[in-house]
Design a protein around this motif. Structure first.
Motif, mmCIF file in Angstrom:
data_model
loop_
_atom_site.group_PDB
_atom_site.id
_atom_site.type_symbol
_atom_site.label_atom_id
_atom_site.label_comp_id
_atom_site.label_asym_id
_atom_site.label_seq_id
_atom_site.Cartn_x
_atom_site.Cartn_y
_atom_site.Cartn_z
ATOM 1 N N TYR A 270 -78.073 -18.169 -90.551
ATOM 2 C CA TYR A 270 -79.546 -18.207 -90.105
ATOM 3 C C TYR A 270 -80.437 -18.332 -91.205
ATOM 4 N N ALA A 271 -81.530 -18.682 -90.786
ATOM 5 C CA ALA A 271 -82.580 -19.028 -92.015
ATOM 6 C C ALA A 271 -83.678 -18.100 -91.788
ATOM 7 N N THR A 272 -84.186 -17.193 -92.695
ATOM 8 C CA THR A 272 -84.997 -16.190 -92.339
ATOM 9 C C THR A 272 -86.216 -16.286 -93.269
ATOM 10 N N ALA A 273 -87.344 -16.012 -92.954
ATOM 11 C CA ALA A 273 -88.316 -16.030 -94.091
ATOM 12 C C ALA A 273 -89.496 -15.210 -93.656
ATOM 13 N N LEU A 274 -90.506 -14.837 -94.581
ATOM 14 C CA LEU A 274 -91.580 -14.088 -94.375
ATOM 15 C C LEU A 274 -92.608 -15.039 -95.086
ATOM 16 N N MET A 275 -93.867 -15.196 -94.327
ATOM 17 C CA MET A 275 -94.805 -16.018 -94.905
ATOM 18 C C MET A 275 -96.151 -15.535 -94.738
ATOM 19 N N SER A 276 -97.157 -15.834 -95.813
ATOM 20 C CA SER A 276 -98.613 -15.333 -95.417
ATOM 21 C C SER A 276 -99.278 -16.718 -95.226
ATOM 22 N N MET A 277 -100.329 -16.352 -94.228
ATOM 23 C CA MET A 277 -101.232 -17.969 -94.329
ATOM 24 C C MET A 277 -102.485 -17.109 -93.781
ATOM 25 N N HIS A 278 -103.461 -18.176 -93.441
ATOM 26 C CA HIS A 278 -104.862 -17.784 -93.517
ATOM 27 C C HIS A 278 -105.400 -17.560 -91.801
ATOM 28 N N SER A 279 -104.606 -18.165 -90.865
ATOM 29 C CA SER A 279 -105.139 -18.097 -89.811
ATOM 30 C C SER A 279 -103.863 -18.213 -88.591
ATOM 31 N N LEU A 280 -104.099 -17.900 -87.322
ATOM 32 C CA LEU A 280 -103.355 -18.030 -86.276
ATOM 33 C C LEU A 280 -103.142 -19.572 -86.045
ATOM 34 N N GLY A 281 -104.266 -20.229 -86.151
ATOM 35 C CA GLY A 281 -103.956 -21.656 -85.852
ATOM 36 C C GLY A 281 -103.018 -22.441 -86.854
ATOM 37 N N ALA A 282 -103.021 -21.984 -87.958
ATOM 38 C CA ALA A 282 -101.978 -22.429 -88.957
ATOM 39 C C ALA A 282 -100.722 -21.961 -88.696
ATOM 40 N N ALA A 283 -100.613 -20.656 -88.053
ATOM 41 C CA ALA A 283 -99.260 -20.275 -87.621
ATOM 42 C C ALA A 283 -98.562 -20.961 -86.485
ATOM 43 N N LEU A 284 -99.262 -21.325 -85.605
ATOM 44 C CA LEU A 284 -98.997 -22.071 -84.413
ATOM 45 C C LEU A 284 -98.530 -23.370 -84.884
#
Lengths: 461, 461
Positions: free
Chosen positions: A215-229
């Protein structure tokens, strides 16, 4: 003989609870719904379930089937009704590693199935917060979803065949273990998701999947839902669709988590949008973590990811999962919480959140929200804590959430089922002809209306 | 007004065929079933279908919906009935590359959908021999399978929502485009596979999939089905489940192909067992052909593969596909052929073939067989050419095939549907309670029994 005596004759004295013995059976675990059951009956076999239903049918007794009782919508409320607990039907009838299938009775706990698959080098990929209590009959009857739907589909897609007892006690055996079986109407999928209103599922055959080797598992922070998609698309494309989970936790979720579960505080500084991602591979020798690192580096360069941490041990991986799995624990701190499970087209999620923020202020200025989402499925758990216990305000909040979701091409119910709490939404938004068809089928299969009465179908017509 | 006149008032004069104009509408393409329809009506919209059904309902007229008319089981036989052709409802209402969905009407041809997906950089993964004629309404109503089910699932798993017209003309709109939608009973899956006996599907929303960037396609000869299944496991494990098709063509299939389609003769010396395999990747830069070569080399060393050829151009790939796609063409050379679509647990396939060879000799010593299979699904097209036209012998052969499949834990119908030809098998092998439930639902949704009467449900109760 009284009804209770007749029930005792079927399942044995110890397995019929009545009077004060039913204490502990009259409450939903959220604390919102309360009831006094007529009695609790605990059959141990399909034949006993059949005999109980023959008796219920002959006497016109309402029956509410119950498994782990982890419903969030009042699906097991049983005021004056007979509660039929499937917990003693907890046999795994067969595990077949060659065909990658398992046949389990209604009372088998989800975690047990998951462990059993693991022992056989396979995976039963259904996973959600209540998996230590939820049982086969319940998660089938609600067509449960959870965090791995993105990769493996919901409960319906994992089930190959069912055995069920009908309202009059007839036993329907369609326990097919085949991937392809086109012999008549799809009664399996009709009973799955019917919340016990059409029949009582007593056993099922499930598909298992090859167990990932890494598995590869990560937690990330970002600025917008658009960036997440954009990130989701990047990882899906770069791994050949190997994303198992892609979960959204906004800033206030991380704050609430740090407050209530300091042991699960975020290892990175939370951003407005925080994403838990897991990808996997079943190919020996492949390193999905290296691949994820490369993809995340690209996303950082593109400005989509602000910060990220990748799990480097199974322990770290488990901890990241727990941050997401704690959602129920940190959400249901107040029985008045309005929990929802809307789903939206992926490109409408931010609009939904923005519009709701505006609407909510107009309905209840003191209300606050907690959001967590299966982002890859467009499925948002939008929970609202109203300023007070006023039922009219609660109803207005619920109505606004459903209306907003439907208006944006979404649904008011993605995975929790309808139960009691979403009857107004069914009346307001479900296609009226589909509702009529549902009622016709209900009358055809349960003409007396004794199976989980008052659930799923709104009154009227 | 006569019925014909009333129909003309709804759909226009040119779209009602009666009398000699119905020539060409009274035969299944296999040539086995023949009938004389009352008339053919060709509505162009959901509203016209609704008005036709209101009229049919008011007059008690039997209605047989028809798309591309590629049924193999008499599913569109319409003796004295009104044939309702959906061919003019051929609009694609929406393609949405962002959500990877397409909304298509019942008369859209499968190949059109496949081409449309391709133009949008996506894939509509349903594929079978009749894809140039089969239409949305028909392949949904039979829950069609085909050669890519192994990777993408059957039609049911590709469909997100449907629009349908009920027996009395009511229009049910459940055209959801969401991956998760739990708002009441699963009416979509109830109508899918119901062969037009519960309602007429007029439109549907389908999922599309990311288009692979590269394919690896090969034809191999080997000595046994056991070796073939070991090879399937080897390729699945080594590619992370990327096998799109795994098709079995035995020695006599290859001989027949060389005889009838010399242009498609095998590029390798056929063995007892010949396998067509295709794997794919959606990850840019990955080379699935190199990977397949390595896996095949390992299988050769292990003695599982005798000979193999790997496609090195799109032209070679297409030619290998055509060898398999020619199955219908080389099978239906005789209207008396008994075609079947049994499915079995993967480890019982050889036993089925051995037992059938023995049984068949006892029933009809002059019978010969032609076999081709979606091996990865355990789905065998076991076709028998009886020695003569004796209907009793035909029935005995059909009964033996079904009995043998069911006895080995399989099914008598994996993907072609029941229609008329499998009614005896439904009566003999379908769970009797499931049959009762099917009849209850049929009565509830079509109380007059006007929708595709006589199909799917055997007579009696």
């Amino acid at each position: 003989m009284t009804l209770i005596e007749q029930l005792r004759a079927i399942v044995g004295d110890a397995n019929v609870l009545s009077g004060t013995d039913t204490a502990g059976w009259g409450e939903e675990w959220t604390g919102y719904y309360h009831w006094s059951p007529l009695a609790v009956v605990r059959p141990a076999s399909t034949e006993e379930v059949s005999r109980v239903m023959q008796l219920a049918s002959a006497t016109g007794t309402a029956v509410v089937p119950v498994g782990g009782n982890t419903s969030l919508n009042g699906g097991t409320k049983a005021e004056g009704a007979l509660m039929l607990s499937l917990a003693r039907m907890n046999r795994v009838r067969e595990v077949n590693p060659a065909t990658q299938t398992v046949t389990a009775e209604a009372g088998v706990i989800l975690q047990t199935l998951r462990d059993l698959a693991d022992e056989n080098g396979l995976v039963f990929p259904l996973t959600f917060g209540a998996q230590g209590s939820a049982m086969v009959g319940g998660f089938l009857s609600t067509n449960a979803g959870g965090s791995n739907v993105l990769r493996y589909g919901n409960t319906r897609m994992l089930c190959l065949g069912i055995e069920a007892v009908l309202a009059d006690g007839r036993v329907m055996n369609t326990l097919s273990a085949l991937r392809k079986d086109n012999t008549g109407y799809d009664l399996r999928d009709l009973l799955i998701g019917a919340e016990g209103t059409l029949g009582i599922i007593t056993a099922a055959v499930f598909k298992l999947a090859p167990r990932p080797v890494a598995y590869a598992t990560a937690l990330m922070s970002m600025h917008s839902l658009g960036a997440a998609l954009r990130l989701l698309n990047r990882i899906q494309a770069g791994t050949g669709g190997a994303v198992e989970a892609f979960e959204y936790m906004p800033h206030n979720y991380m704050l609430r988590l740090a407050e209530l579960r300091p042991d699960l505080a975020s290892p990175i500084a939370p951003g407005e949008v925080n994403i838990f991602v897991e990808a996997a591979t079943t190919v020996p020798g492949e390193d999905p973590t290296e691949r994820l690192q490369t993809l995340l580096a690209g996303a950082m360069e593109a400005g989509d990811v602000a910060d990220a941490v990748i799990a480097t041990s199974e322990q770290q991986r488990r901890r990241l999962w727990q941050m997401r799995e704690a959602a129920a624990e940190i959400t249901f701190t107040d029985p008045l919480v309005i929990d929802t499970d809307v789903a939206l087209p992926l490109d409408r999620l931010q609009t939904f959140l923005d519009n709701m923020a505006a609407r909510l202020g107009g309905i209840d200025p003191k209300a606050w929200t907690l959001v967590v989402a299966h982002l890859g499925d467009g499925n948002i758990h939008y929970s609202v804590y109203p300023g007070g216990p006023d039922e009219a305000v609660r109803a207005a909040i619920r109505a606004a959430i459903a209306e907003e979701a439907v208006m944006l091409g979404g649904t008011f119910s993605a995975e929790h089922g309808v139960g009691l709490s979403k009857l107004p939404e069914m009346a307001a938004h479900k296609d009226p002809v589909a509702l009529q068809v549902m009622r016709s089928i209900k009358r055809a299969l349960d003409p007396q209306g004794i199976l989980n009465p008052g659930k799923v179908l709104p009154a009227g017509d």
